[in-house]
Design a protein around this motif. Sequence first.
Motif, PDB file in Angstrom:
ATOM      1  N   GLY A   1       0.814  -1.207   0.000  1.00 38.05           N
ATOM      2  CA  GLY A   1       0.000   0.000   0.000  1.00 38.05           C
ATOM      3  C   GLY A   1       0.848   1.257   0.000  1.00 38.05           C
ATOM      4  O   GLY A   1       0.526   2.239  -0.666  1.00 38.05           O
ATOM      5  N   LEU A   2       1.950   1.211   0.730  1.00 39.79           N
ATOM      6  CA  LEU A   2       2.863   2.348   0.775  1.00 39.79           C
ATOM      7  C   LEU A   2       3.454   2.621  -0.603  1.00 39.79           C
ATOM      8  O   LEU A   2       3.527   3.781  -1.033  1.00 39.79           O
ATOM      9  CB  LEU A   2       3.967   2.067   1.801  1.00 39.79           C
ATOM     10  CG  LEU A   2       4.891   3.210   2.230  1.00 39.79           C
ATOM     11  CD1 LEU A   2       5.519   2.894   3.583  1.00 39.79           C
ATOM     12  CD2 LEU A   2       5.987   3.476   1.211  1.00 39.79           C
ATOM     13  N   ARG A   3       3.866   1.556  -1.295  1.00 40.25           N
ATOM     14  CA  ARG A   3       4.425   1.751  -2.640  1.00 40.25           C
ATOM     15  C   ARG A   3       3.401   2.377  -3.571  1.00 40.25           C
ATOM     16  O   ARG A   3       3.715   3.262  -4.382  1.00 40.25           O
ATOM     17  CB  ARG A   3       4.922   0.411  -3.192  1.00 40.25           C
ATOM     18  CG  ARG A   3       6.180  -0.108  -2.506  1.00 40.25           C
ATOM     19  CD  ARG A   3       6.754  -1.294  -3.243  1.00 40.25           C
ATOM     20  NE  ARG A   3       5.903  -2.477  -3.191  1.00 40.25           N
ATOM     21  CZ  ARG A   3       5.953  -3.409  -2.242  1.00 40.25           C
ATOM     22  NH1 ARG A   3       6.822  -3.298  -1.242  1.00 40.25           N
ATOM     23  NH2 ARG A   3       5.147  -4.455  -2.286  1.00 40.25           N
ATOM     24  N   HIS A   4       2.152   1.924  -3.458  1.00 40.24           N
ATOM     25  CA  HIS A   4       1.087   2.488  -4.294  1.00 40.24           C
ATOM     26  C   HIS A   4       0.890   3.970  -3.983  1.00 40.24           C
ATOM     27  O   HIS A   4       0.776   4.808  -4.896  1.00 40.24           O
ATOM     28  CB  HIS A   4      -0.210   1.718  -4.062  1.00 40.24           C
ATOM     29  CG  HIS A   4      -1.388   2.289  -4.801  1.00 40.24           C
ATOM     30  ND1 HIS A   4      -1.575   2.099  -6.156  1.00 40.24           N
ATOM     31  CD2 HIS A   4      -2.417   3.068  -4.376  1.00 40.24           C
ATOM     32  CE1 HIS A   4      -2.676   2.727  -6.541  1.00 40.24           C
ATOM     33  NE2 HIS A   4      -3.204   3.324  -5.478  1.00 40.24           N
ATOM     34  N   ARG A   5       0.867   4.313  -2.716  1.00 37.17           N
ATOM     35  CA  ARG A   5       0.686   5.698  -2.321  1.00 37.17           C
ATOM     36  C   ARG A   5       1.842   6.569  -2.791  1.00 37.17           C
ATOM     37  O   ARG A   5       1.652   7.705  -3.215  1.00 37.17           O
ATOM     38  CB  ARG A   5       0.578   5.797  -0.800  1.00 37.17           C
ATOM     39  CG  ARG A   5      -0.732   5.303  -0.228  1.00 37.17           C
ATOM     40  CD  ARG A   5      -0.716   5.456   1.270  1.00 37.17           C
ATOM     41  NE  ARG A   5      -2.042   5.291   1.825  1.00 37.17           N
ATOM     42  CZ  ARG A   5      -2.423   5.784   2.993  1.00 37.17           C
ATOM     43  NH1 ARG A   5      -1.560   6.485   3.715  1.00 37.17           N
ATOM     44  NH2 ARG A   5      -3.637   5.586   3.442  1.00 37.17           N
ATOM     45  N   ALA A   6       3.044   6.037  -2.648  1.00 33.43           N
ATOM     46  CA  ALA A   6       4.220   6.809  -3.073  1.00 33.43           C
ATOM     47  C   ALA A   6       4.150   7.097  -4.568  1.00 33.43           C
ATOM     48  O   ALA A   6       4.465   8.205  -5.015  1.00 33.43           O
ATOM     49  CB  ALA A   6       5.498   6.053  -2.720  1.00 33.43           C
ATOM     50  N   GLY A   7       3.729   6.106  -5.329  1.00 29.78           N
ATOM     51  CA  GLY A   7       3.580   6.321  -6.764  1.00 29.78           C
ATOM     52  C   GLY A   7       2.532   7.375  -7.067  1.00 29.78           C
ATOM     53  O   GLY A   7       2.746   8.261  -7.906  1.00 29.78           O
ATOM     54  N   ALA A   8       1.400   7.298  -6.374  1.00 32.98           N
ATOM     55  CA  ALA A   8       0.326   8.273  -6.595  1.00 32.98           C
ATOM     56  C   ALA A   8       0.759   9.678  -6.195  1.00 32.98           C
ATOM     57  O   ALA A   8       0.282  10.664  -6.765  1.00 32.98           O
ATOM     58  CB  ALA A   8      -0.920   7.855  -5.805  1.00 32.98           C
TER      59      ALA A   8
END
Length: 274
Positions: free
Chosen positions: A85-92
């Motif tokens: 989830g953190l990786r997804h948020r960082a990308g967003a």
Amino acid sequence: MAHEHGHHHKHGQPSGDLAEILDLDAEVLRDYYAEVIGWAGSLVGDRPRIVDLGAGTGVGTIALARHLPTAEVTAVDMDEEMLAGLRHRAGAAGVGDRVRTVRADLDGDWPALGPADLVWASASMHHLADPARTLARVHDVVRPGGAFMISELDAFPRFLTDPAGVALEQRAHDELALMRREHGMHMGEDWGALLKTAGFALEGERRFDIELRPPLPASALRYAQATLQRTVPRMVGRLSADEVAGLTAYAENLADRDDLVVRSTRMVWIGRRP
């Protein structure tokens, strides 16, 4: 970033409701976080390497990456779902190319994390089985001249203001404090003294007494409700049935109240490796 309702049950295993509380904590207390992130940014130079220990939902990781546009941030947690989830948020957030995640139990073996210009630990240190051992490990991760920033809180925030609610909330806080001691949690530690014992020079120490008064935004009301809802089941068998019922009633009817506050105390320590 926060929390006896910290990042995790054991360095990175939050349930869904805890993850929501972490996000709400960052949203509701945004002014506090902005100040602390700015302080962290003042500790490093250009192109810093930062390690976020117990990164949880990634609030601190992403805030640091945004505030320091040349920083590379390594987020460490033991919950792979949270890290995904953190990786997804960082990308967003547009910082995914400068954020990497590492799955590790802070009480177990550590992978290579250094050298780091800054190690950041927000509400994760009190969960550790052996804080002195972890501080010694962090000392090895931080490069000479680098810094270790610890942010901690003493308890859940408080929200109720009417006499009955204040008394009931105090009863719950007293029991939660007992539970923390029973589970060996390191709340209330003098992290400044521990930093010095681990070989850091204590560069800064500050207490933040936070109080948000009505009218509160919807996010603060939800923060209060989610926190109390998480507290209720933990009080079963520790408070009387009437007290549990009263706490439940408060949690279920907070949206109808206009007298709530958000009170929290946060402490920040900065150690510099000579």
